[in-house]
Design a protein around this motif. Structure first.
Motif, PDB file in Angstrom:
ATOM      1  N   ALA A 151       0.850  -1.200   0.000  1.00 52.27           N
ATOM      2  CA  ALA A 151       0.000   0.000   0.000  1.00 52.27           C
ATOM      3  C   ALA A 151       0.888   1.253   0.000  1.00 52.27           C
ATOM      4  O   ALA A 151       0.554   2.262  -0.626  1.00 52.27           O
ATOM      5  N   GLY A 152       2.022   1.173   0.695  1.00 56.28           N
ATOM      6  CA  GLY A 152       2.968   2.294   0.711  1.00 56.28           C
ATOM      7  C   GLY A 152       3.598   2.539  -0.644  1.00 56.28           C
ATOM      8  O   GLY A 152       3.817   3.678  -1.045  1.00 56.28           O
ATOM      9  N   ARG A 153       3.879   1.456  -1.363  1.00 55.73           N
ATOM     10  CA  ARG A 153       4.414   1.589  -2.730  1.00 55.73           C
ATOM     11  C   ARG A 153       3.400   2.321  -3.604  1.00 55.73           C
ATOM     12  O   ARG A 153       3.754   3.201  -4.391  1.00 55.73           O
ATOM     13  N   ALA A 154       2.133   1.976  -3.452  1.00 54.33           N
ATOM     14  CA  ALA A 154       1.075   2.659  -4.215  1.00 54.33           C
ATOM     15  C   ALA A 154       0.967   4.129  -3.785  1.00 54.33           C
ATOM     16  O   ALA A 154       0.793   5.016  -4.622  1.00 54.33           O
ATOM     17  N   GLU A 155       1.100   4.389  -2.495  1.00 54.24           N
ATOM     18  CA  GLU A 155       1.046   5.762  -1.984  1.00 54.24           C
ATOM     19  C   GLU A 155       2.215   6.580  -2.532  1.00 54.24           C
ATOM     20  O   GLU A 155       2.071   7.761  -2.822  1.00 54.24           O
ATOM     21  N   PHE A 156       3.361   5.943  -2.690  1.00 55.07           N
ATOM     22  CA  PHE A 156       4.554   6.628  -3.189  1.00 55.07           C
ATOM     23  C   PHE A 156       4.359   7.134  -4.617  1.00 55.07           C
ATOM     24  O   PHE A 156       5.067   8.046  -5.053  1.00 55.07           O
ATOM     25  N   ALA A 157       3.398   6.593  -5.332  1.00 51.84           N
ATOM     26  CA  ALA A 157       3.128   7.071  -6.697  1.00 51.84           C
ATOM     27  C   ALA A 157       2.869   8.577  -6.700  1.00 51.84           C
ATOM     28  O   ALA A 157       3.259   9.275  -7.643  1.00 51.84           O
TER      29      ALA A 157
END
Length: 137
Positions: A42-48
């Motif tokens: 979810a953090g990887r997606a947030e980093f977008a």
């Protein structure tokens, strides 16, 4: 920036992070409310959202914003390929998880006059997810 102002800013930033204790500066304390656990994916997606200005990973370079590889534990203003604001260079901050959480929540409150033009993320779960991802870099 005077040492007193830096101390006040650091204490204010820690106070804004649920579960952080002013005495340790880096670890979550025992409090009635603890920070949520983060999810790396979810953090990887947030980093977008962050990728508009920041890069991260083995080939990351600074551009509009500094590269964020190894940000956890790094001194603020330390990426050699980025021209930081005087406020960030002189802040004396080391990016611990609680300090990053406070900064992501309210960048201008933690380091007034920094270059980051971002309103912040209010949702604690989204911040926890982002930090979980940043810790993997």
């Amino acid at each position: 920036m005077t040492w007193l102002r830096v101390t006040v800013l650091l204490l204010a930033a820690l106070a804004a992070v649920p579960g952080a204790r002013a005495g340790d500066g880096a670890s979550a304390g025992a409090s009635a409310r603890t920070a949520p656990a983060g999810n790396v994916e979810a953090g990887r997606a947030e980093f977008a959202r962050c990728q508009w200005c920041h890069q991260a990973g083995p080939s990351a370079r600074s551009g509009f914003g500094p590269q964020l590889t190894g940000i956890v534990g790094r001194r603020a203003g330390a990426a050699t390929d980025y021209n930081y604001s005087a406020a960030m260079k002189n802040s004396g901050i080391v990016w611990t998880a609680p300090m990053l959480a406070a900064f992501v929540k309210a960048p201008q409150k933690v380091v007034p006059d920094n270059k980051m033009r971002f309103w912040g993320i209010a949702d604690e779960q989204r911040i926890a997810n982002l930090l979980a991802y940043l810790r993997t870099l």
